[in-house]
Scaffold this motif. Sequence first.
Motif, PDB file in Angstrom:
ATOM      1  N   GLU A  24      -1.984  -2.425  -2.010  1.00 23.96           N
ATOM      2  CA  GLU A  24      -1.836  -1.445  -0.927  1.00 23.96           C
ATOM      3  C   GLU A  24      -3.218  -1.218  -0.310  1.00 23.96           C
ATOM      4  OE1 GLU A  24       0.543   2.600  -0.605  1.00 23.96           O
ATOM      5  OE2 GLU A  24      -1.159   2.762  -1.958  1.00 23.96           O
ATOM      6  N   LYS A  26      -5.529   0.871   2.347  1.00 25.08           N
ATOM      7  CA  LYS A  26      -5.771   2.038   3.198  1.00 25.08           C
ATOM      8  C   LYS A  26      -7.285   2.183   3.291  1.00 25.08           C
ATOM      9  CE  LYS A  26      -1.586   4.628   2.213  1.00 25.08           C
ATOM     10  NZ  LYS A  26      -1.003   5.838   1.643  1.00 25.08           N
ATOM     11  N   ASP A  62       7.372   7.598  -7.054  1.00 22.36           N
ATOM     12  CA  ASP A  62       6.641   7.806  -5.812  1.00 22.36           C
ATOM     13  C   ASP A  62       5.657   6.690  -5.467  1.00 22.36           C
ATOM     14  OD1 ASP A  62       4.721   8.261  -7.735  1.00 22.36           O
ATOM     15  OD2 ASP A  62       4.106  10.218  -6.976  1.00 22.36           O
ATOM     16  N   ASP A  63       5.564   5.680  -6.333  1.00 22.54           N
ATOM     17  CA  ASP A  63       4.583   4.632  -6.058  1.00 22.54           C
ATOM     18  C   ASP A  63       5.198   3.244  -6.272  1.00 22.54           C
ATOM     19  OD1 ASP A  63       2.154   3.575  -5.256  1.00 22.54           O
ATOM     20  OD2 ASP A  63       0.993   4.823  -6.614  1.00 22.54           O
ATOM     21  N   ASN A  82       5.033   6.924  -1.451  1.00 22.61           N
ATOM     22  CA  ASN A  82       4.643   5.770  -0.665  1.00 22.61           C
ATOM     23  C   ASN A  82       5.826   5.388   0.227  1.00 22.61           C
ATOM     24  OD1 ASN A  82       4.793   2.755  -0.305  1.00 22.61           O
ATOM     25  ND2 ASN A  82       2.780   2.863  -1.236  1.00 22.61           N
ATOM     26  N   GLU A  83       5.577   5.010   1.464  1.00 27.19           N
ATOM     27  CA  GLU A  83       6.646   4.709   2.424  1.00 27.19           C
ATOM     28  C   GLU A  83       7.560   3.577   1.949  1.00 27.19           C
ATOM     29  OE1 GLU A  83       7.646   6.370   5.181  1.00 27.19           O
ATOM     30  OE2 GLU A  83       6.153   7.853   4.572  1.00 27.19           O
TER      31      GLU A  83
END
Length: 108
Positions: A24, A26, A62-63, A82-83
């Motif tokens: 990921e 960012k 969530d991840d 996370n989307e």
Amino acid sequence: MHNSDDYEKTKAVLNDNLKDSFIEYKFPKIKIINKKCNKLNAIDIIKNIEKIEDEKIYTIGDDINDIQMILKYHGYSLTTANEVVKNVSTKLYKELNELIADINIKSN
């Protein structure tokens, strides 16, 4: 990595060399999680030892390392997730206790 050129070079190297990982990006952060490292493996071990039926297992994550368990077992996610995780989840919850309440309602 102090600039975007270095960051992009690093991304290219990681993408070429870490095929067994979720990565990921960012800027300026990079999160790397090995695909073999996930909660599903632990759940399956416990499920088999305790002889728990699939229908009785609920998960929330969530991840990225939660995706496999979410896909296999009544998978839910948090609104802060996370989307990518949100997109594979059955429903989103603001807090874990909301999911627990829904499970209790279904059980009664």
